[in-house]
Design a protein around this motif. Structure first.
Motif, PDB file in Angstrom:
ATOM      1  N   ILE A  85       0.092   7.233 -11.928  1.00  9.53           N
ATOM      2  CA  ILE A  85      -0.484   5.960 -12.350  1.00  9.53           C
ATOM      3  C   ILE A  85      -1.087   5.248 -11.143  1.00  9.53           C
ATOM      4  O   ILE A  85      -0.406   4.999 -10.143  1.00  9.53           O
ATOM      5  N   THR A  86      -2.373   4.931 -11.230  1.00 13.13           N
ATOM      6  CA  THR A  86      -3.067   4.219 -10.161  1.00 13.13           C
ATOM      7  C   THR A  86      -2.987   2.717 -10.408  1.00 13.13           C
ATOM      8  O   THR A  86      -3.328   2.248 -11.490  1.00 13.13           O
ATOM      9  N   VAL A  87      -2.522   1.994  -9.419  1.00 18.01           N
ATOM     10  CA  VAL A  87      -2.389   0.541  -9.533  1.00 18.01           C
ATOM     11  C   VAL A  87      -3.468  -0.127  -8.691  1.00 18.01           C
ATOM     12  O   VAL A  87      -3.653   0.214  -7.516  1.00 18.01           O
TER      13      VAL A  87
ATOM     14  N   CYS B  37       0.831  -1.204   0.000  1.00 20.35           N
ATOM     15  CA  CYS B  37       0.000   0.000   0.000  1.00 20.35           C
ATOM     16  C   CYS B  37       0.870   1.260   0.000  1.00 20.35           C
ATOM     17  O   CYS B  37       0.600   2.210  -0.738  1.00 20.35           O
ATOM     18  N   ALA B  38       1.929   1.260   0.814  1.00 21.48           N
ATOM     19  CA  ALA B  38       2.839   2.411   0.828  1.00 21.48           C
ATOM     20  C   ALA B  38       3.480   2.608  -0.539  1.00 21.48           C
ATOM     21  O   ALA B  38       3.579   3.738  -1.044  1.00 21.48           O
ATOM     22  N   ALA B  39       3.904   1.504  -1.156  1.00 18.67           N
ATOM     23  CA  ALA B  39       4.524   1.585  -2.481  1.00 18.67           C
ATOM     24  C   ALA B  39       3.530   2.111  -3.514  1.00 18.67           C
ATOM     25  O   ALA B  39       3.876   2.927  -4.369  1.00 18.67           O
ATOM     26  N   LYS B  40       2.298   1.649  -3.436  1.00 23.74           N
ATOM     27  CA  LYS B  40       1.259   2.104  -4.365  1.00 23.74           C
ATOM     28  C   LYS B  40       1.068   3.614  -4.266  1.00 23.74           C
ATOM     29  O   LYS B  40       0.983   4.316  -5.284  1.00 23.74           O
ATOM     30  N   ARG B  41       1.038   4.131  -3.043  1.00 27.20           N
ATOM     31  CA  ARG B  41       0.768   5.560  -2.854  1.00 27.20           C
ATOM     32  C   ARG B  41       1.947   6.417  -3.335  1.00 27.20           C
ATOM     33  O   ARG B  41       1.754   7.454  -3.966  1.00 27.20           O
ATOM     34  N   TYR B  42       3.166   5.998  -3.032  1.00 26.19           N
ATOM     35  CA  TYR B  42       4.329   6.746  -3.517  1.00 26.19           C
ATOM     36  C   TYR B  42       4.430   6.668  -5.036  1.00 26.19           C
ATOM     37  O   TYR B  42       4.739   7.664  -5.697  1.00 26.19           O
ATOM     38  N   PHE B  43       4.174   5.504  -5.585  1.00 26.39           N
ATOM     39  CA  PHE B  43       4.235   5.313  -7.035  1.00 26.39           C
ATOM     40  C   PHE B  43       3.219   6.217  -7.738  1.00 26.39           C
ATOM     41  O   PHE B  43       3.538   6.880  -8.732  1.00 26.39           O
ATOM     42  N   GLU B  44       2.016   6.273  -7.208  1.00 30.48           N
ATOM     43  CA  GLU B  44       0.986   7.119  -7.819  1.00 30.48           C
ATOM     44  C   GLU B  44       1.337   8.601  -7.680  1.00 30.48           C
ATOM     45  O   GLU B  44       1.107   9.395  -8.594  1.00 30.48           O
ATOM     46  N   TYR B  45       1.909   8.976  -6.544  1.00 29.32           N
ATOM     47  CA  TYR B  45       2.275  10.377  -6.330  1.00 29.32           C
ATOM     48  C   TYR B  45       3.315  10.835  -7.350  1.00 29.32           C
ATOM     49  O   TYR B  45       3.211  11.933  -7.903  1.00 29.32           O
ATOM     50  N   PHE B  46       4.305  10.003  -7.628  1.00 29.37           N
ATOM     51  CA  PHE B  46       5.398  10.391  -8.522  1.00 29.37           C
ATOM     52  C   PHE B  46       5.076  10.180 -10.000  1.00 29.37           C
ATOM     53  O   PHE B  46       5.688  10.827 -10.861  1.00 29.37           O
TER      54      PHE B  46
ATOM     55  N   ARG C  75      13.390   6.260   1.478  1.00 33.91           N
ATOM     56  CA  ARG C  75      14.285   6.999   0.575  1.00 33.91           C
ATOM     57  C   ARG C  75      14.748   6.107  -0.578  1.00 33.91           C
ATOM     58  O   ARG C  75      14.756   6.534  -1.734  1.00 33.91           O
ATOM     59  N   HIS C  76      15.099   4.870  -0.265  1.00 29.74           N
ATOM     60  CA  HIS C  76      15.544   3.935  -1.312  1.00 29.74           C
ATOM     61  C   HIS C  76      14.396   3.657  -2.285  1.00 29.74           C
ATOM     62  O   HIS C  76      14.616   3.590  -3.502  1.00 29.74           O
ATOM     63  N   MET C  77      13.190   3.517  -1.771  1.00 29.40           N
ATOM     64  CA  MET C  77      12.049   3.263  -2.638  1.00 29.40           C
ATOM     65  C   MET C  77      11.797   4.434  -3.585  1.00 29.40           C
ATOM     66  O   MET C  77      11.522   4.253  -4.775  1.00 29.40           O
ATOM     67  N   VAL C  78      11.893   5.643  -3.063  1.00 29.72           N
ATOM     68  CA  VAL C  78      11.702   6.826  -3.911  1.00 29.72           C
ATOM     69  C   VAL C  78      12.763   6.869  -5.010  1.00 29.72           C
ATOM     70  O   VAL C  78      12.459   7.187  -6.172  1.00 29.72           O
ATOM     71  N   LYS C  79      14.000   6.521  -4.682  1.00 30.05           N
ATOM     72  CA  LYS C  79      15.063   6.482  -5.688  1.00 30.05           C
ATOM     73  C   LYS C  79      14.747   5.453  -6.774  1.00 30.05           C
ATOM     74  O   LYS C  79      14.994   5.683  -7.960  1.00 30.05           O
TER      75      LYS C  79
ATOM     76  N   TYR D 283       9.025   4.566 -15.658  1.00 33.41           N
ATOM     77  CA  TYR D 283       7.774   5.295 -15.439  1.00 33.41           C
ATOM     78  C   TYR D 283       8.038   6.772 -15.179  1.00 33.41           C
ATOM     79  O   TYR D 283       7.309   7.643 -15.666  1.00 33.41           O
ATOM     80  N   TYR D 284       9.063   7.054 -14.390  1.00 35.37           N
ATOM     81  CA  TYR D 284       9.360   8.433 -14.012  1.00 35.37           C
ATOM     82  C   TYR D 284      10.363   9.082 -14.964  1.00 35.37           C
ATOM     83  O   TYR D 284      10.280  10.275 -15.244  1.00 35.37           O
ATOM     84  N   ARG D 285      11.291   8.265 -15.489  1.00 35.79           N
ATOM     85  CA  ARG D 285      12.391   8.802 -16.292  1.00 35.79           C
ATOM     86  C   ARG D 285      11.928   9.338 -17.648  1.00 35.79           C
ATOM     87  O   ARG D 285      12.400  10.368 -18.126  1.00 35.79           O
ATOM     88  N   ASP D 286      10.990   8.636 -18.282  1.00 36.94           N
ATOM     89  CA  ASP D 286      10.559   9.014 -19.625  1.00 36.94           C
ATOM     90  C   ASP D 286       9.411  10.009 -19.563  1.00 36.94           C
ATOM     91  O   ASP D 286       8.424   9.806 -18.860  1.00 36.94           O
ATOM     92  N   VAL D 287       9.536  11.090 -20.314  1.00 33.99           N
ATOM     93  CA  VAL D 287       8.473  12.092 -20.371  1.00 33.99           C
ATOM     94  C   VAL D 287       7.257  11.500 -21.067  1.00 33.99           C
ATOM     95  O   VAL D 287       7.354  10.829 -22.097  1.00 33.99           O
ATOM     96  N   ASN D 288       6.075  11.705 -20.472  1.00 32.58           N
ATOM     97  CA  ASN D 288       4.822  11.192 -21.028  1.00 32.58           C
ATOM     98  C   ASN D 288       4.935   9.694 -21.333  1.00 32.58           C
ATOM     99  O   ASN D 288       4.524   9.228 -22.391  1.00 32.58           O
ATOM    100  N   TYR D 289       5.473   8.966 -20.379  1.00 28.25           N
ATOM    101  CA  TYR D 289       5.733   7.530 -20.584  1.00 28.25           C
ATOM    102  C   TYR D 289       4.471   6.786 -21.023  1.00 28.25           C
ATOM    103  O   TYR D 289       4.508   6.011 -21.978  1.00 28.25           O
TER     104      TYR D 289
END
Length: 298
Positions: A234-236, A222-231, A278-282, A289-295
């Motif tokens: 994308i909703t998983v 759940c924590a990973a889902k929320r950080y992933f969606e924030y950055f 911090r490691h997860m955010v990195k 998903y984050y690196r490519d513009v308009n992935y």
């Protein structure tokens, strides 16, 4: 050199003998209530991290001032629902029908115990809410506005507790229990994990509940889902894919959605191992998903 001076939060106990447990216009003094702690630290939590903080409890308690939990119709189950949705990303019902058949009581005075469709949600919510049975919301004081009138002005809301002076009733009662709010706050973490595993953990108090939740894979997923969606935006969809009731939902999953979930689950498992947000955010920021513009538009 000087001294840094700022706001210091008071941590001393406050004695509030006239803690009012009734809405405006009534008079139910805390000092008259058996077992009520009316001398307490206004900022002290009940344990369990966020779950036991006074503000979180008051925001999600779901009942008005002076509620005395009775084990059936009066328990803070909205708090339980918020816990499940916010920290485990679980949608209710989070159990299967064969998990709860034994808890259906056709002649119970609590309507939700009469059918399996209701019990599938309540079997998760109610035993979790029992860990907060001693909690009560009240006003700090009352004051008469005019002589001879039963009109009162109430001040700030506070979270107080009843002392656990009696042993807890066993199991999940189907009828109201006298002095339930003054019993040991035993409860249960009971739900189906996103992995399909049945989580069934007896706990006592909010602190043990929080610890039990933090030991599940769902907490980290759940924590990973929320950080992933924030950055990434994308909703998983996280849910129990092994549940036969979700068969149609599984069929509708796109290849992209499946890959997104695998990535989020990998993030969650790594977070559980190394305990480093911090490691997860990195990891997220170095991903495609984050690196490519308009992935997602490619």
């Amino acid at each position: 050199m000087g001294e840094l001076v700022g706001v210091r939060i008071a941590t001393d106990n406050a004695t509030i003998p006239n803690l009012s447990l009734q809405p405006l216009g009534a008079d139910k003094r805390g000092s008259d209530q058996p077992g009520l702690n009316f001398s307490f630290n206004l900022f002290q939590t009940q344990g369990g991290g966020v779950l036991g903080t006074p503000i979180y409890l008051m925001l999600n308690y779901g009942h008005g001032r002076g509620l005395e939990a009775n084990g059936t119709t009066k328990v803070p189950r909205r708090w339980s629902q918020t816990n499940m949705e916010s920290f485990l990303c679980a949608e209710l019902p989070a159990l299967r029908e064969n998990d709860i058949r034994q808890y259906v009581v056709g002649n119970s005075s609590a309507p939700f115990r009469n059918s399996s469709s209701c019990v599938m949600c309540h079997a998760t919510l109610d035993p979790m809410a029992y860990t907060a049975r001693n909690v009560v919301v009240g006003n700090s004081d009352y004051a008469a506005l005019s002589a001879g009138a039963r009109t009162h002005s109430k001040t700030a809301l506070h979270l107080a507790t009843y002392r656990a002076e009696f042993s807890s009733v066993a199991g999940w009662p189907s009828e109201p229990v006298a002095n339930f709010h003054r019993q040991t706050p035993t409860g249960r973490l009971f739900f189906r994990s996103m992995t399909g595993a049945l989580i069934d953990r007896p706990v006592t108090g909010i602190a043990q509940l929080g610890a039990a939740m933090a030991e599940t894979k769902d907490y980290y997923y759940c924590a990973a889902k929320r950080y992933f969606e924030y950055f990434t935006g994308i909703t998983v969809a996280l849910y129990d894919r092994s549940n036969p009731a979700n068969e149609e939902l599984n069929k509708k999953l796109s290849t992209e959605a499946y890959e997104d979930r695998k990535f989020v689950e990998a993030l969650g498992e790594e977070l559980q191992r190394n305990q480093s947000v911090r490691h997860m955010v990195k990891q997220i920021m170095s991903s495609k998903y984050y690196r490519d513009v308009n992935y997602r538009e490619k």
